[in-house]
Design a protein around this motif. Structure first.
Motif, PDB file in Angstrom:
ATOM      1  N   ALA A  21      -6.288 -14.277 -16.346  1.00 33.32           N
ATOM      2  CA  ALA A  21      -4.918 -14.207 -16.871  1.00 33.32           C
ATOM      3  C   ALA A  21      -3.917 -14.003 -15.737  1.00 33.32           C
ATOM      4  O   ALA A  21      -2.858 -14.647 -15.699  1.00 33.32           O
ATOM      5  CB  ALA A  21      -4.813 -13.071 -17.886  1.00 33.32           C
ATOM      6  N   LEU A  22      -4.232 -13.080 -14.814  1.00 33.13           N
ATOM      7  CA  LEU A  22      -3.367 -12.813 -13.667  1.00 33.13           C
ATOM      8  C   LEU A  22      -4.208 -12.786 -12.403  1.00 33.13           C
ATOM      9  O   LEU A  22      -5.364 -12.351 -12.424  1.00 33.13           O
ATOM     10  CB  LEU A  22      -2.659 -11.456 -13.819  1.00 33.13           C
ATOM     11  N   GLU A  23      -3.595 -13.237 -11.319  1.00 33.52           N
ATOM     12  CA  GLU A  23      -4.302 -13.214 -10.035  1.00 33.52           C
ATOM     13  C   GLU A  23      -3.290 -13.005  -8.906  1.00 33.52           C
ATOM     14  O   GLU A  23      -2.262 -13.706  -8.830  1.00 33.52           O
ATOM     15  CB  GLU A  23      -5.056 -14.526  -9.827  1.00 33.52           C
ATOM     16  N   PHE A  24      -3.570 -12.039  -8.063  1.00 38.13           N
ATOM     17  CA  PHE A  24      -2.794 -11.813  -6.845  1.00 38.13           C
ATOM     18  C   PHE A  24      -3.674 -12.232  -5.668  1.00 38.13           C
ATOM     19  O   PHE A  24      -4.755 -11.660  -5.459  1.00 38.13           O
ATOM     20  CB  PHE A  24      -2.408 -10.339  -6.702  1.00 38.13           C
ATOM     21  N   ASP A  25      -3.224 -13.219  -4.924  1.00 35.02           N
ATOM     22  CA  ASP A  25      -4.029 -13.813  -3.864  1.00 35.02           C
ATOM     23  C   ASP A  25      -3.381 -13.558  -2.508  1.00 35.02           C
ATOM     24  O   ASP A  25      -2.409 -14.219  -2.129  1.00 35.02           O
ATOM     25  CB  ASP A  25      -4.157 -15.314  -4.125  1.00 35.02           C
ATOM     26  N   HIS A  26      -3.875 -12.530  -1.789  1.00 37.38           N
ATOM     27  CA  HIS A  26      -3.390 -12.194  -0.450  1.00 37.38           C
ATOM     28  C   HIS A  26      -1.852 -12.078  -0.430  1.00 37.38           C
ATOM     29  O   HIS A  26      -1.174 -12.724   0.365  1.00 37.38           O
ATOM     30  CB  HIS A  26      -3.854 -13.221   0.570  1.00 37.38           C
ATOM     31  N   VAL A  27      -1.334 -11.241  -1.299  1.00 36.58           N
ATOM     32  CA  VAL A  27       0.116 -11.109  -1.481  1.00 36.58           C
ATOM     33  C   VAL A  27       0.699 -10.108  -0.493  1.00 36.58           C
ATOM     34  O   VAL A  27       0.219  -8.973  -0.380  1.00 36.58           O
ATOM     35  CB  VAL A  27       0.442 -10.682  -2.933  1.00 36.58           C
ATOM     36  N   ASP A  28       1.731 -10.539   0.212  1.00 40.68           N
ATOM     37  CA  ASP A  28       2.576  -9.663   1.018  1.00 40.68           C
ATOM     38  C   ASP A  28       3.979  -9.710   0.428  1.00 40.68           C
ATOM     39  O   ASP A  28       4.416 -10.753  -0.079  1.00 40.68           O
ATOM     40  CB  ASP A  28       2.649 -10.125   2.479  1.00 40.68           C
ATOM     41  N   PHE A  29       4.671  -8.571   0.521  1.00 39.16           N
ATOM     42  CA  PHE A  29       6.051  -8.556  -0.003  1.00 39.16           C
ATOM     43  C   PHE A  29       6.864  -7.465   0.675  1.00 39.16           C
ATOM     44  O   PHE A  29       6.373  -6.368   0.943  1.00 39.16           O
ATOM     45  CB  PHE A  29       6.067  -8.317  -1.516  1.00 39.16           C
ATOM     46  N   VAL A  60       6.363  -3.703   1.628  1.00 38.62           N
ATOM     47  CA  VAL A  60       5.959  -2.881   0.488  1.00 38.62           C
ATOM     48  C   VAL A  60       4.522  -3.166   0.089  1.00 38.62           C
ATOM     49  O   VAL A  60       3.774  -2.256  -0.277  1.00 38.62           O
ATOM     50  CB  VAL A  60       6.908  -3.117  -0.708  1.00 38.62           C
ATOM     51  N   LEU A  61       4.113  -4.442   0.155  1.00 38.76           N
ATOM     52  CA  LEU A  61       2.746  -4.831  -0.203  1.00 38.76           C
ATOM     53  C   LEU A  61       2.122  -5.584   0.965  1.00 38.76           C
ATOM     54  O   LEU A  61       2.780  -6.424   1.597  1.00 38.76           O
ATOM     55  CB  LEU A  61       2.749  -5.717  -1.455  1.00 38.76           C
ATOM     56  N   ARG A  62       0.826  -5.303   1.223  1.00 37.26           N
ATOM     57  CA  ARG A  62       0.129  -5.941   2.345  1.00 37.26           C
ATOM     58  C   ARG A  62      -1.213  -6.500   1.864  1.00 37.26           C
ATOM     59  O   ARG A  62      -2.086  -5.749   1.436  1.00 37.26           O
ATOM     60  CB  ARG A  62      -0.120  -4.940   3.478  1.00 37.26           C
ATOM     61  N   ASP A  63      -1.328  -7.801   1.897  1.00 36.59           N
ATOM     62  CA  ASP A  63      -2.603  -8.480   1.638  1.00 36.59           C
ATOM     63  C   ASP A  63      -3.284  -7.977   0.362  1.00 36.59           C
ATOM     64  O   ASP A  63      -4.466  -7.623   0.349  1.00 36.59           O
ATOM     65  CB  ASP A  63      -3.543  -8.287   2.836  1.00 36.59           C
ATOM     66  N   LEU A  65      -4.131   1.828  -5.306  1.00 36.57           N
ATOM     67  CA  LEU A  65      -3.222   1.361  -4.265  1.00 36.57           C
ATOM     68  C   LEU A  65      -2.754   2.533  -3.422  1.00 36.57           C
ATOM     69  O   LEU A  65      -2.522   3.632  -3.941  1.00 36.57           O
ATOM     70  CB  LEU A  65      -2.006   0.671  -4.877  1.00 36.57           C
ATOM     71  N   GLU A  66      -2.582   2.293  -2.127  1.00 34.95           N
ATOM     72  CA  GLU A  66      -2.008   3.286  -1.235  1.00 34.95           C
ATOM     73  C   GLU A  66      -1.285   2.549  -0.113  1.00 34.95           C
ATOM     74  O   GLU A  66      -1.856   1.651   0.516  1.00 34.95           O
ATOM     75  CB  GLU A  66      -3.084   4.204  -0.658  1.00 34.95           C
ATOM     76  N   HIS A  67      -0.004   2.930   0.109  1.00 35.21           N
ATOM     77  CA  HIS A  67       0.807   2.307   1.155  1.00 35.21           C
ATOM     78  C   HIS A  67       0.812   0.783   1.035  1.00 35.21           C
ATOM     79  O   HIS A  67       0.777   0.056   2.032  1.00 35.21           O
ATOM     80  CB  HIS A  67       0.310   2.709   2.541  1.00 35.21           C
ATOM     81  N   GLY A  68       0.868   0.288  -0.183  1.00 33.70           N
ATOM     82  CA  GLY A  68       0.989  -1.149  -0.408  1.00 33.70           C
ATOM     83  C   GLY A  68      -0.301  -1.927  -0.248  1.00 33.70           C
ATOM     84  O   GLY A  68      -0.274  -3.163  -0.235  1.00 33.70           O
TER      85      GLY A  68
END
Length: 619
Positions: free
Chosen positions: A379-387, A395-398, A587-590
């Motif tokens: 349904a949802l997938e986060f693929d190596h997301v940085d932001f 804020v987000l790392r890999d 999650l910790e530190h993104g």
């Protein structure tokens, strides 16, 4: 206890002494002129044409009056009958009064229509700005542009544009008649008037910049007031009323100073105007009297010339005043155009989306038979997301994780870890810096935002409730829902008895921001609103943080019931609400530091074990 994490991004300090940031200028003042008014006047050209014709007729009738008076005086001196001329004069006076009233009414209608058009365009733009724009701007300043600035546009049409044009026409006609009566006397008069007019025009041009500055200061003051009122309970509980009043007073003082600068310019304009007309009047009396004595003109000509002088001067004074108001209105128009030129959140899909492709919601709910062994995407997938939010902070790392269909995945971790940000990326409030977020196997950037969000149900951490009725809030995402459906969904979140006890039931008012409801009731109403829309994917951000133990258990049951055939991504600080999740992501530190079920994480993740022990879930 209500979590203090709202968007997991360090907020800029908003102390009483801090000046609210102004809207970054996107256009130069000289780029905003009368041409910028054209889009606001579309649909009113026929009415404006009628106003122009009426103004021309009124001008001609007004210019005829000194001539008629001169002829009446001449006929009286010659002992001729003057009844017909007097009737014409009275008729001209009456016609000017009637036609002027009709013209002014039509002009006011056009002005009100233009203000309505401006407000519609502004509201449409404000509701479609990218979320990042709201992060950078003050709500009060934006509201000031919708209210105060659009109101000033009225003066552009009524007291500004048309008054300037019609009075300039009147001035031109009067000048021609004065020249025809006596050229030398007109030349002497024009010289006296010209110096004063040039001085007034020069000062009026400075009013535009001063007006824009004054409106900016009013916007800052409105922002400060809005900030204080929105947190009035916290301010009173902190005994900070006086400090906030002083802060708002500082912004009010800035607005006052800007207004004084405009008043100073106006104060310079008015004496110049009155002095100029007095000088012109003395010139006409002196030079005109000498020419009458020399026999160059008759007394009737001098009287007519004097009348034309007043016919010229009063419109000239109004034209100069209107020009000043026009500059004020154009200053407001500049602030309006700044907002209208801000980027709008796009609702177009990427190149990979074809016209015939099923929407995400249709694919998720599709019951068409599939080939044996076909693997459906999650349904949802986060693929190596940085932001990052664009201020240099990542804020987000890999981040990589999946939410399988029909399961519940929980996001846990300390405040600021990036949990709420992940939900915002799914909703496309922001786009990833790198990597991909997919819904049902499709990059969210390849779906129109409206289509994507129709697939998602999102309950914010603050669980906002809109001013209005319970029915209004429930119908926000499901306008076709019946009353029975609404009552059923309220029953599922243990809110039906509370709502239906009120005399108005579903039509009971909830107050500004839901202030008439408790924190838990607001949260349950926000959940009910999302459940009623029945989306295939639900994003819940601290959805039970305000609930007592009893309602938390009931809400967990309700979420379990509605999630039977849906996929859930849940942010939680209270681990007790998610210990039975199919998957828990820590999650910790993104960054994702652990993933698994509750029992697995208590053994494998030191951070999760620490969080669980602090909440007495393990010893």
């Amino acid at each position: 206890m209500m979590s203090t994490e709202t968007r997991e991004r360090p907020a800029a300090p908003q102390t009483g002494a801090a000046a609210p940031p102004a809207l970054s200028p996107t256009i130069r003042s000289e780029d905003v002129g009368l041409r910028s008014l054209i889009p606001y006047l579309n649909g009113y050209w026929r009415t404006l044409g009628t106003v122009a014709v009426l103004s021309l007729v009124v001008t001609l009738l007004t210019l005829s009056q000194p001539v008629l008076i001169r002829d009446v005086l001449s006929d009286i001196q010659a002992d001729h009958h003057v009844g017909g001329l007097v009737a014409l004069l009275v008729g001209a006076l009456v016609a000017v009064a009637v036609l002027s009233g009709i013209r002014d009414y039509l002009l006011q209608r056009v002005a009100e229509g233009m203000v309505l058009s401006a407000r519609r365009r502004l509201v449409e733009r404000l509701l479609r700005l990218p979320i990042a724009e709201y992060d950078r701007r003050r709500t009060g300043d934006l509201l000031s542009r919708v209210g105060a600035d659009t109101t000033l546009l009225r003066a552009v049409v009524t007291s500004g544009l048309f008054d300037t044009v019609t009075n300039v026409v009147m001035v031109g006609g009067s000048a021609v008649m004065m020249f025809l009566i006596d050229g030398p006397l007109f030349a002497a008069t024009a010289l006296g008037l010209g110096v004063g007019v040039l001085a007034v025009v020069g000062l009026s041009r400075r009013v535009r910049g001063a007006s824009r500055e004054a409106q900016d200061r009013v916007g800052e003051m409105t922002s400060a007031v809005e900030r204080a009122i929105s947190a009035v309970r916290t301010i009173r509980a902190s005994g900070a009323e006086q400090r906030e009043a002083v802060a708002v007073d500082g912004y009010a003082r800035h607005a006052y100073d800007a207004g004084i600068r405009i008043a100073r310019l106006q104060a310079m304009i008015n004496p110049i105007t009155s002095t100029t007309v007095q000088v012109a009047f003395l010139v006409v009396l002196g030079v005109g009297g000498a020419r009458v004595a020399s026999g160059a003109i008759q007394v009737g000509d001098l009287v007519a010339f004097l009348l034309f002088l007043f016919t010229l001067w009063f419109p000239l004074g109004r034209a100069l005043s209107a020009y000043s108001k026009l500059q004020t209105g154009l200053g407001a128009l500049h602030r309006i155009e700044e907002v209208l030129l801000l980027p709008q959140e796009s609702d177009t899909a990427g190149d990979a989306v074809s016209a015939g492709r099923l929407t995400v919601r249709e694919r998720i709910r599709s019951d068409e038979p599939r080939p044996d062994g076909e693997q459906l995407p999650p349904a949802l997938e986060f693929d190596h997301v940085d932001f990052g939010y664009g201020d240099g902070e990542t804020v987000l790392r890999d981040v990589s994780l999946t939410v399988p269909r029909g399961t519940r995945t929980a996001l846990v971790g300390p405040s600021g870890a990036g949990k709420s940000t992940l939900l915002a990326l799914v909703e496309r409030f922001y786009d990833v810096t790198s990597g991909v977020v997919r819904v049902d196997g499709t990059d969210v950037r390849e779906q129109p935002r409206r289509t994507l969000r129709h697939t998602l149900g999102y309950v914010e951490q603050s669980a906002p409730v809109l001013a209005g009725t319970v029915r209004d809030n429930l119908a926000l995402a499901a306008p076709e829902a019946t009353e029975e459906q609404m009552r059923g969904i309220l029953r599922s979140v243990n809110l039906e008895d509370v709502i239906m006890r009120a005399p108005l039931g579903l039509d009971a008012e909830v107050g500004e921001g839901g202030v008439l409801l408790s924190g838990g009731e607001r949260q349950r109403l926000a959940l009910a609103r999302t459940f009623l829309a029945a989306p295939p994917i639900m994003l819940l951000d601290e959805a039970t943080s305000n609930l007592d133990a009893r309602n938390e258990v009931l809400m967990r049951d309700a979420i379990g019931a509605v999630s039977a055939d849906r996929s859930l991504l849940v942010v939680a600080h209270r681990l007790s609400t998610v210990v039975d999740s199919d998957q828990i992501v820590v999650l910790e530190h993104g960054e994702v530091v652990a993933m698994g079920r509750h029992e697995e994480l208590t053994d494998s993740s030191p951070l999760y074990r620490e969080l669980a022990s602090h909440q007495l879930l393990i010893k």
